[in-house]
Design an enzyme around this catalytic site. Structure first.
Site, PDB file in Angstrom:
ATOM      1  CD  GLU A  32      -2.519  -1.933   0.833  1.00  0.00           C
ATOM      2  OE1 GLU A  32      -1.642  -2.612   0.273  1.00  0.00           O
ATOM      3  OE2 GLU A  32      -3.516  -2.431   1.376  1.00  0.00           O
ATOM      4  N   GLY A  33       2.043   1.151  -0.579  1.00  0.00           N
ATOM      5  CA  GLY A  33       2.983   2.274  -0.664  1.00  0.00           C
ATOM      6  C   GLY A  33       4.109   2.091   0.332  1.00  0.00           C
TER       7      GLY A  33
END
Length: 381
Positions: free
Chosen positions: A365-366
């Protein structure tokens, strides 16, 4: 007035999530990790209890709660098993939430309702072998052919893909325009011809979760299953990841709290040099420092969840929460193993699994580096 106390309803939900996690999920966690396979009976039980529809309205089949309650669920699940919590997170934050925000009423009825009511599981296909943090490296394409799009390409690290029913997939519909303006999002049923889900990728942690490469070969998707309009894929993906970071922050808080709780329980019983390990000031100070950092990460996560629930800008809050919580969680899980010495390194105790599981919170998610880009970008614009 700003308050930090949970409402009675939130306390009841937290207690329900905690009881289920400690009694049901914890019992399955070690076996799922050893066998590298999700317990689908557990997943079906969670679906029947509404845990896959927490933040969605009752009108679309959901539990009618909010993101904050979803965060409470994520923390309690993650205290005992990160594989289970990431399964819920990808389904909820990335797949179903994207449909909730960008779908037409007809699409919501077709695609969101079964995800929210527990009938189906969702996954999210964005990352490619050569396109992780750099989404601009995406190569998967969707070519319009009459009333359909034909998709070719592959996505890697697609969590839930081994058993998901609904695939939210991103592909270039206009290569010349690039990913920011030429990427589109598609809703695809698992049984659509041309989808090949490869065996699960062997991983260091979250081994009970399903995570595979998915190959799309001449996959024909009706134009009516295009989500949000042509060229809106990049916007949909980035918005999904913003929300997903709240879930991963909550997962990180849960992993950290679970690891510290286990270490404290061990240290109270374990004696060295004639007294419990907790009698040593070094242990006391380290525990105090770690708990204070966990609480700080939890409050950052709550702030992001409340902002999202209130319809306020939350992307920077989510990035800050994920950056701090994942960093804290990695430190706490390492410390928990250290507190427990050789026993902490043994599979008999849950902290070594948490140490393997927690590393991914700084990546998916990053990455933490991307979180810093988001935060600094907001400050320097």
């Amino acid at each position: 007035m700003i308050g930090f106390n949970l409402t009675e309803e939130q306390k009841e939900m937290q207690a329900f999530f905690r009881k289920f996690s400690q009694e049901r999920v914890k019992a399955a966690a070690e076996k799922m990790d050893e066998e590298e396979k999700m317990d689908m009976d557990l997943i079906h039980e969670m679906q029947s209890l509404g845990m896959f529809g927490i933040p969605f309205s009752e009108e679309v089949g959901g539990a009618g709660l909010d993101v904050f309650n979803y965060v409470l669920l994520m923390e309690e699940l993650s205290k005992v098993d990160a594989s289970t919590s990431i399964t819920v997170s990808v389904h909820t934050s990335l797949c179903a939430s994207s449909i909730e925000e960008f779908a037409t009423p007809e699409q919501k009825e077709k695609w969101l309702r079964p995800l929210a009511d527990g009938s189906k599981i969702g996954c999210f296909g964005l990352t490619e072998p050569d396109a992780g943090s750099d989404v601009a490296g995406a190569r998967t394409v969707a070519v319009k052919d009459g009333d359909e799009y034909v998709i070719n390409g592959s996505k890697i690290f697609t969590t839930n893909s081994g058993f998901a029913d609904t695939f939210l997939v991103f592909a270039l519909t206009d290569k010349a325009a690039g990913p920011h303006k030429g990427m589109s999002a598609f809703l695809i049923d698992r049984n659509t011809p041309g989808i090949t889900v490869q065996p699960d990728i062997k991983r260091m942690g979250i081994r009970g979760a399903s995570n595979s490469e998915v190959v799309y070969t001449d996959v024909r998707v009706p134009a009516s299953d295009l989500l949000g309009g042509e060229g809106k894929g990049f916007k949909i993906a980035m918005k999904a990841l913003d929300g997903g970071r709240i879930g991963i922050a909550a997962q990180s808080v849960g992993l950290a709290q679970g690891a510290l709780d286990e270490a404290i329980a061990y240290c109270k019983e374990r004696k060295q040099f004639g007294k419990p390990i907790t009698a040593f000031q070094n242990t006391q100070f380290r525990i105090a420092e770690l708990q204070a950092r966990i609480d700080a990460a939890r409050l950052l996560t709550w702030r992001a969840a409340v902002a999202k629930d209130n319809g306020e800008p939350y992307n920077v809050y989510a990035a800050e929460a994920k950056l701090v919580a994942s960093d804290v969680a990695n430190d706490v899980c390492r410390a928990a193993v250290q507190f427990m010495g050789g026993y902490g390194y043994c599979r008999e105790y849950g902290v070594e699994r948490k140490l393997r599981d927690v590393k991914i919170t700084e990546i998916y998610e990053g990455t933490s580096e991307v979180m810093k880009m988001v935060i600094s970008g907001s400050l320097l614009r």
